[in-house]
Design an enzyme around this catalytic site. Structure first.
Site, short mmCIF file in Angstrom:
data_model
loop_
_atom_site.label_atom_id
_atom_site.label_comp_id
_atom_site.label_asym_id
_atom_site.label_seq_id
_atom_site.Cartn_x
_atom_site.Cartn_y
_atom_site.Cartn_z
N HIS A 115 5.36 -5.51 7.19
CA HIS A 115 3.75 -4.51 7.91
C HIS A 115 3.26 -3.59 6.81
O HIS A 115 2.26 -3.39 6.89
CB HIS A 115 3.70 -4.14 8.83
N GLY A 116 4.27 -2.68 6.08
CA GLY A 116 3.91 -2.28 5.24
C GLY A 116 4.62 -0.97 4.12
O GLY A 116 5.42 -1.00 4.57
#
Lengths: 500, 79
Positions: free
Chosen positions: A337-338
């Site tokens: 996701h990041g």
């Protein structure tokens, strides 16, 4: 190009007309040109990344299929190029910062630079899609596509390139290239699905975002458990409406072109456990990690040896390797996701509940066997859904701020006394737009409830049986509501998952 | 190996992995067996591999649709 902009509507209308006007054999070529134009719209520079991904996965897949490359090295080559690109453009700054910190912790001075590179939009999605294809070729599940441009269309198909769904080659590719005749009913179903996606985005996601966005830059102004429960529940609904709305538009556009995409959502907030939630939320990402990370890990030498070593203690042999593999998978899902530890924490937060459920399975199984009447009651199902929703909603306190210090502050505020102007501000905002916020949320979940209870019947099929005049009255009323009451335009173009 | 023998030994494996008697037929799928989900699938496959001394290729691990296909594959690999 973003789905909820006028240029996309013009673009798609032109593609749709040209697509069905062309003879079958020319259609996929049009889709490829349209997909490259769509992707290059934000920046032609992005085409370089798409080109490298397409080229590398094409060479690896064809190499493995023709035996010019061994299956091992073909897979490794595709992974090194695609994941390598993802690491450089998405994780390098994070990686360097952690190396610097680690070296500092052991007393060595290191100063790797803080390189902030521009992450090409959609890279995480099409890298996973094309790498999954290479692994399927490696496993001899599918044959490699020899036509470079057909392969390029599979990688870049415009409805799904920016946010997924992450396509499975075996299901997607044949549909892209087969001869099709125009099907009026499918086209109408597609338009309805697109309209439903627009509704979710402009009538639910944007309206909530407009009211709670100020919160995230001043979390200290919003004390109290009730206040944060409201904010996190509203964010949960916003994120669902935003992401699943985007998927509705993607799947609807694709259906109008005669191509069915994999579903990414299936009433996720009706899930009865965290594992069930992930079978209903971002389904294609979960399936990707299951097929290409979780299964290979469990079948790898290390965990197989461990399972065999524990053979005498059967329950441990079943549970321990699964728990270890789950830990790795949820670490990676968080990281996907990041590039921040907060995302890793978010992944492990969900993973912890899934691991707990695996570890406690013998106890819960016994409980279920002893109390079948309770377990099969509607009340217990509602309890399970509420419990899962509460866990998932708590997770957004980690996910949304993308910064663990802010998450800590949210938790501190949650358990502090109510005293702040921000609380009154949000109460005032919600009070004065109560109908606008809650009526559409209720409508969206009512539709979800119908899909949950009757998964085989669709509202679209039911609507089709209405008289033409009544049906058109619904369409016109829906359009009117969205145009006059929806929130869109400047400041609302982005979707929450674009940043991934 | 006869199908009946494979079924008999498979029933033992399923009982071991899922802690309950499972009635197996060619058409039985994961949806018919409580607990046979993606988390337990590899444990089940690994235990079957140990029992029959075979190794399924990944293509079959992710692609087998029902117990009938599983039995066919076991017979093919142990031939």
């Amino acid at each position: 190009m973003v789905f909820t902009t006028p240029e996309f509507i013009v673009f798609f209308a032109a593609v749709f007309v040209a697509y069905w006007a062309l003879p079958s054999r020319g259609r996929w070529g049009l889709l490829l040109a349209a997909s490259w134009l769509f992707y290059a719209w934000a920046s032609p520079y992005y085409l370089i990344f798409l080109g490298v991904t397409t080229g590398a996965t094409y060479l690896a897949a064809v190499g493995m299929d023709t035996k010019r490359l061994s299956r091992k090295w073909g897979g490794v080559g595709a992974a090194v190029v695609t994941i390598g690109m993802l690491v450089v453009f998405k994780y390098l700054e994070f990686l360097f910062a952690n190396v610097n910190w680690l070296m500092g912790a052991v007393g060595v001075h290191a100063s790797l630079p803080a390189v902030k590179l521009l992450l090409p939009i959609g890279l995480s999605f099409y890298v996973f899609q094309s790498l999954g294809y290479c692994i399927d070729v490696q496993r001899e599940i599918v044959s490699a596509e020899r036509n470079f441009f057909k392969h390029a269309l599979f990688v870049s198909y415009f409805p799904q390139i920016l946010q997924g769904p992450i396509g499975d080659y075996g299901r997607l590719a044949p549909q892209l290239f087969e001869a099709k005749t125009f099907n009026y009913e499918q086209a109408v179903f597609g338009i309805q699905r697109v309209a439903w996606g627009f509704f979710k985005k402009v009538m639910v996601a944007n309206i909530i975002a407009d009211r709670i966005n100020p919160v995230w830059s001043a979390v200290g102004d919003y004390p109290g458990l009730i206040c944060w429960s409201a904010i996190l529940v509203l964010y949960a609904i916003q994120l669902y409406a935003d992401f699943s709305g985007y998927m509705d538009i993607a799947c609807g556009c694709s259906q109008m072109l005669g191509v069915r995409l994999d579903e990414n959502f299936q009433c996720p907030y009706f899930a009865k456990s965290v594992a069930d939630f992930w079978r209903r939320w971002h389904i294609t990402l979960g399936a990707w990690f299951k097929n290409y990370v979780f299964y290979p890990l469990l079948r790898g030498g290390l965990l197989t040896k461990l399972r065999k070593r524990l053979k005498g203690r059967r329950k441990l042999a079943n549970v321990v390797p699964t728990v270890l593999a789950l830990f790795v998978v949820w670490f990676l899902i968080g990281l996907w996701h990041g590039a921040d530890w907060s995302y890793v924490a978010y992944g492990l937060f969900h993973g912890a509940f899934i691991i707990l459920a695996v570890a406690l399975a013998p106890v819960t199984d016994r409980f279920h066997a002893r109390c079948p009447a309770l377990v099969n009651s509607r009340g217990y199902a509602v309890f399970q859904m509420a419990r899962t929703f509460a866990i998932v909603t708590m997770g957004y306190a980690i996910f949304k701020p993308a910064d663990l210090a802010t998450t800590g502050e949210i938790l501190r505020q949650m358990f502090s006394a109510v005293d702040g102007g921000g609380v009154y501000q949000i109460q005032y905002t919600l009070h004065h737009s109560f109908i606008k916020v809650f009526a559409w949320i209720a409508f969206m979940f009512a539709v979800d409830a119908v899909h949950y209870t009757k998964p085989n019947g669709t509202i679209r099929a039911w609507l089709r049986r209405w008289p033409v005049a009544a049906r058109w009255a619904v369409y016109v009323a829906g359009l009117w509501l969205m145009v006059f009451y929806g929130e869109y335009g400047s400041g609302f173009e982005q979707f929450e998952y674009f940043k991934f | 190996m006869e199908r009946a023998e494979v079924y008999s030994r498979l029933a033992d494996v399923f009982r071991d992995v899922f802690d309950r008697e499972v009635s197996l037929a060619d058409a039985t799928t994961a949806a018919d067996v409580p607990g046979w989900d993606s988390l337990n699938h590899i444990t089940l496959i690994g235990t079957i591999e140990d029992e029959f001394d075979v190794k399924f290729p990944m293509k079959d691990v992710v692609g087998m649709k029902n117990v009938g296909e599983l039995v066919d594959k076991i017979i093919e690999l142990s031939a």
